[in-house]
Design a protein around this motif. Structure first.
Motif, short mmCIF file in Angstrom:
data_model
loop_
_atom_site.label_atom_id
_atom_site.label_comp_id
_atom_site.label_asym_id
_atom_site.label_seq_id
_atom_site.Cartn_x
_atom_site.Cartn_y
_atom_site.Cartn_z
N GLY A 96 -9.70 -2.57 102.55
CA GLY A 96 -10.01 -3.64 101.61
C GLY A 96 -10.57 -4.85 102.31
N GLU A 138 -11.17 -8.82 91.31
CA GLU A 138 -11.02 -7.73 92.26
C GLU A 138 -11.84 -6.54 91.78
N SER A 194 -2.32 -6.56 103.50
CA SER A 194 -2.24 -5.10 103.41
C SER A 194 -1.18 -4.68 102.42
N ASN A 211 -3.23 -0.82 94.88
CA ASN A 211 -3.62 0.58 94.90
C ASN A 211 -2.64 1.44 94.09
N ILE A 267 -7.57 -4.41 106.98
CA ILE A 267 -8.09 -5.30 105.95
C ILE A 267 -9.13 -6.24 106.55
N LEU A 303 -2.63 -5.31 98.99
CA LEU A 303 -3.61 -4.30 98.66
C LEU A 303 -2.93 -2.98 98.28
#
Length: 953
Positions: free
Chosen positions: A163, A184, A304, A311, A139, A307
């Protein structure tokens, strides 16, 4: 200390409607939800780490993240083996996670892509060697820089990041994104590289601060969570409800039922237990409200894990193709002053990198195997090269760069000790030294010497023409590598240079001569004093305050007798541009007290002119015109603190403007921001172009933002952009490009105009953390800054070749070292090589050797890049093939070749990034090769592509 500010941040993930359950740690990576934080800087970073490690051990659910390896590395070197093993266990369990992993959290506006890659590679190498795969950052975490570059997003994607999160965006942009739930997105980081440059990107809700009233550090005054109901200060119900309200408020701006809360700030976590103990309580009591119908579930996590949850949410995301520059904090607070702040430090950083890259090459080619780049890594910090630190901190950065150059000089000497002698052991080593004050025509060690040598190392893989300037007291004969006498001009040094404060040289003259340097190699020039009777009197034409025309086979530059530039003509292409004005102006820095937006002062971070129209530094100017066979010059003096020398060299397709500004007077108690303007008749239609970190170029429009309806409050600073290497304007027939020798701020405020800020001296602080005005001094007076711009006039369709190659050669300038041999020329010639190249074949002109470094015996790291964009040039924008073996012919045969990610910490075949879908149903998925060890040394490069290899010979 070179400390500026340290942010310690722990993250909470809040899942509304129970979108994610909490997991116990059982490994690193996306298999575990972990905690966080970020670093930055504080004199007591060691105490933060000491405290955090102990706090993490008390509760396996706790998490922490760390960013800047420069500080962690220092702390790590002082730890016992037991502590190191404990830290490794925390990393392997996902409880301590490294984010970004660069040597620092680099600025994004004025850093060069070469240095961004290097400093991230330095940190990544340390993490890989000490912790292995579990520590590989996934990240990007850029929570504090003052604007965000599309190029940085592209670089991070190529490093293998999944990301990027950052904190600062324009306040208008923030409002729009919050309203439309587009905080985002999928950021398309390159107009050339397609999906391999795409990066999921999120804007944090509060830069890096916790929600209001939830700061639990020793520096904070917020109420702790008091959960003893028998005491009068019991406050769990109100603390819990306030947190639930904050979670709901934040969730309104985001698209999923997951939100991220940063818990920490500058200088925090020296006593980590204060934070963690309160968060433990907060998590416990907030989650207990679920039985009462609360939809908030809160737990320790990391970026992470957040993220990964996004996802897996199965959404499509908006996309972005522009950048986040410039940004405003409020209607009158634009973060555009730092584009130019501390202009001398910005140049010194660029110069230091030039030396570093050349030193790496020499180190690799001579196989010395000495490596050091920590000083350059730290200098990329967003409060370092940005110029937004206190004066003593800036001095410390400069000192560290100087110490790094001293180390580089040792490597250069060790390398030349192997490369210069024709036969090993027969020629004594010649001590090489750099002359750091050549830009003010000073090189004290060669003054009065009977003989000396100048060795020029060309760090590019193409032959270059370079005009050397050597200060001198007396005249010398100069021999080139063939022994022939070099035609040279012997010209007086202008008084404007000799009077620069701090200059101690007795040299009144300078030799100027043309050199043709081999690719990735050197030429040596032998200087020997000549007596008066042997001096050849060369024809020099000089006029004062008369019309002046400078001309070579490519260009004509016309001035009137007042020193006004009237016209530049490209003789080959038959085009010309007229100048209405060209010269220096100053804006008055706003003298505010920062109490409200309308009283925002101009300072190290912010550029806010008091009035929209700048004043000329002088209404009068003088011009001295000098013409020789090698160079024609116009020295224009505006006043006793502003001047420029316009130089046109034989064969050159660019005009050199060498400017000298300072000491900027403040005896009138007015802070001044100095700009140079090039005002032309080009019909630019409110459009101009600036580079991003020295690579791709973005289109800019006056008073316009591509992604929201922009309300204009500051029509000057709101149109300033970072210029790392070039800016241009154009119409159908003409393009005027200005190349810069350092990062500067500027724009095109009016049609046909290019405006670049070159120096600043201010009397007020802008209240963003420096705590003192940007008022640089040296030698008892205001700081003098000297720099260069190169102007190129070409048809738009022909300009790319010249400005791309010109910018690369300006960035990778030949490195000049001097030596004082005792030998006559005949003896010198018999003992030492005077020219040498690592290459036996010419390299394609659109390929650049970005990195050439030795990793170990017979093992090397190289990066090669295609540095043209798509459709820029009919020839050079095509894909190109290169044989890597050609780079190593002087060293041996390639036996193994591994392609790596851009950060050089993972074989590219092992990279598997998260896939994302945009609102247009575009997938970010990229197929990667499954072959780790390559046998074919032929490499294909597409426009703007960088490839990284570990090579074994």
């Amino acid at each position: 200390m070179y400390i500026s500010n340290y942010c310690a941040i722990l993250l909470l993930i809040v899942a509304l409607c129970f979108g994610v359950s909490q997991k116990s740690p059982n490994g690193c990576g996306y298999d575990v939800n972990s905690e966080p934080r970020n670093d930055i800087q504080h004199a007591c970073v060691q105490y933060i780490l000491d405290s955090v490690i102990q706090a993490l051990l008390k509760n396996p659910e706790r998490r922490f993240i760390y960013v800047e390896m420069a500080f962690f590395w220092r702390w790590w070197n002082e730890q016992s083996d037991d502590v190191r093993e404990t830290v490794k266990e925390l990393v392997n369990d996902g409880r301590l996670e490294f984010i970004s992993g660069g040597w620092c959290m680099n600025d994004e506006g004025i850093t060069h892509y070469n240095s961004i890659i290097d400093q991230h590679s330095l940190g990544a190498e340390f993490l890989r060697d000490q912790f292995g795969e579990c520590a590989r950052p996934k990240i990007g975490w850029q929570i504090d820089p003052f604007g965000h570059s599309r190029e940085v997003a592209s670089l991070f994607a190529q490093m293998g990041f999944d990301g990027l999160f950052f904190g600062r965006v324009d306040y208008q942009d923030y409002q729009y994104r919050t309203m439309t739930k587009t905080m985002e997105m999928v950021w398309k980081g390159s107009a050339n590289l397609n999906r391999e440059s795409w990066l999921f990107t999120g804007v944090l809700p509060r830069v890096y601060e916790p929600p209001d009233s939830f700061c639990f550090d020793q520096f904070c005054n917020d109420q702790p969570v008091m959960d003893d109901s028998s005491l009068h200060d019991y406050n769990v119900p109100e603390r819990v409800q306030a947190f639930i309200n904050a979670a709901h408020d934040q969730a309104r701006g985001y698209a999923t039922n997951h939100i991220i809360m940063t818990m920490g700030s500058d200088f925090q976590y020296e006593y980590a237990n204060v934070w963690f103990k309160n968060l433990d309580k907060l998590i416990k009591y907030v989650n207990a409200q679920q039985v009462n119908g609360s939809d908030v579930n809160v737990f320790y996590s990391t970026p992470s894990c957040y993220l990964y949850a996004l996802n897996k949410a199965g959404l499509t995301w908006p996309s972005k193709t522009d950048d986040f520059f410039p940004i405003a904090q409020n209607p009158h607070g634009f973060w555009t002053g730092y584009f130019t702040s501390r202009a001398a430090l910005k140049r010194y950083e660029r110069y230091s990198n030039n030396i570093l890259q050349a030193t790496r090459q020499l180190n690799a080619l001579s196989e010395i195997n000495l490596r050091s780049s920590e000083a350059m890594g730290v200098a990329q910090h967003h409060d370092a090269v940005s110029g937004t630190e206190k004066q003593h901190v800036a001095d410390d950065y400069a000192q560290r760069l100087s110490q790094g150059i001293d180390i580089a000089t040792d490597v250069i000497n060790s390398s030349y000790a192997k490369l210069l002698p024709k036969e090993s052991g027969l020629a004594p080593p010649l001590v090489q030294f750099l002359c750091h004050y050549s830009n003010i025509s000073e090189c004290l060690p060669i003054e009065g010497q009977i003989r000396f040598t100048l060795t020029l190392w060309n760090p590019t893989i193409h032959p270059v023409t370079y005009y050397a300037r050597v200060p001198a007291i007396m005249q010398y004969s100069i021999r080139d590598p063939t022994g022939s006498i070099v035609p040279s001009e012997f010209l007086p040094i202008p008084n404007i240079t000799k009077n620069i404060p701090g200059r101690t040289s007795s040299a009144n003259y300078q030799h100027i001569f043309k050199t043709s340097l081999p690719a990735l190699g050197f030429n040596t020039y032998y200087f020997e004093m000549i007596h008066d009777e042997k001096i050849e009197k060369k024809k020099v034409m000089m006029t004062q305050n008369e019309t002046c025309t400078l001309e070579n086979e490519h260009l004509r530059i016309e001035f009137d007798d007042q020193g006004n530039l009237h016209q530049i003509t490209n003789l080959e292409k038959g085009i010309a541009t007229s100048f209405t004005t060209q010269g220096f102006y100053w804006y008055t820095g706003f003298p505010g007290n920062n109490s409200r937006s309308e009283f925002q002062a101009s300072g190290a971070y912010f550029f806010r002119p008091l009035m929209p129209d700048p004043q000329p530094v002088s209404t009068m100017r003088s011009i001295t015109c000098t013409k020789t066979e090698t160079v024609q010059s116009a020295l224009i003096i505006f006043n006793n603190w502003a001047s420029q020398e316009v130089n046109l060299f034989q064969g050159s397709v660019a005009v050199e403007f060498e400017w000298t500004i300072g000491p900027i007077p403040i005896d009138d108690y007015i802070g001044k921001e100095i700009v140079v303007r090039y005002d032309t008749d080009i019909q630019s239609k409110s459009t101009y172009y600036t580079d991003a970190n020295g690579r791709e170029v973005l289109e800019r429009k006056v008073d316009y933002r591509p992604t929201w309806n922009y309300t204009v409050n500051e029509n000057i600073s709101g149109n300033y952009y970072p210029i790392s290497s070039r800016i241009w304007i154009k119409d159908e027939q003409r393009q005027l490009t200005v190349l810069t020798d350092r990062s500067e701020g500027g724009g095109s405020i009016h049609d046909g105009s290019i405006e670049i800020m070159v120096h600043r001296r201010l009397l007020y602080d802008d209240n963003e953390g420096v705590g003192e005005p940007l008022n640089e001094t040296a030698f008892g007076t205001g700081l003098v800054v000297r720099g260069k711009h190169f102007l190129i006039l070409e048809p738009p369709e022909n300009s790319a070749l010249i400005h791309r190659v010109g910018a690369q050669q300006l960035f990778m300038n030949p490195i000049a070292t001097y030596a004082l041999p005792q030998n006559s020329y005949a003896d010198y010639e018999s003992l030492y090589r005077q020219t040498w190249s690592a290459l036996s074949d010419s390299m394609p002109l659109n390929v650049h050797l970005l990195t050439f470094d030795q990793l170990g015996p017979k093992q090397f790291l190289i990066r090669i890049e295609h540095y043209f964009e798509l459709n820029e040039d009919e020839i050079y924008s095509q894909s190109v093939q290169i044989d890597l073996q050609d780079l190593f012919k002087s060293l041996g045969t390639i036996t193994d070749l591994i392609e790596l990610t851009l950060g050089a910490n993972l074989p590219l075949s092992q990279l598997h990034r998260l896939d994302w879908m945009t609102n247009n149903n575009e997938s970010s998925h990229v197929e990667t090769t499954q072959q780790t060890h390559l046998k074919d040394t032929m490499v294909m490069l597409n426009p703007m592509q960088i490839k990284t290899f570990q090579v074994t010979l």
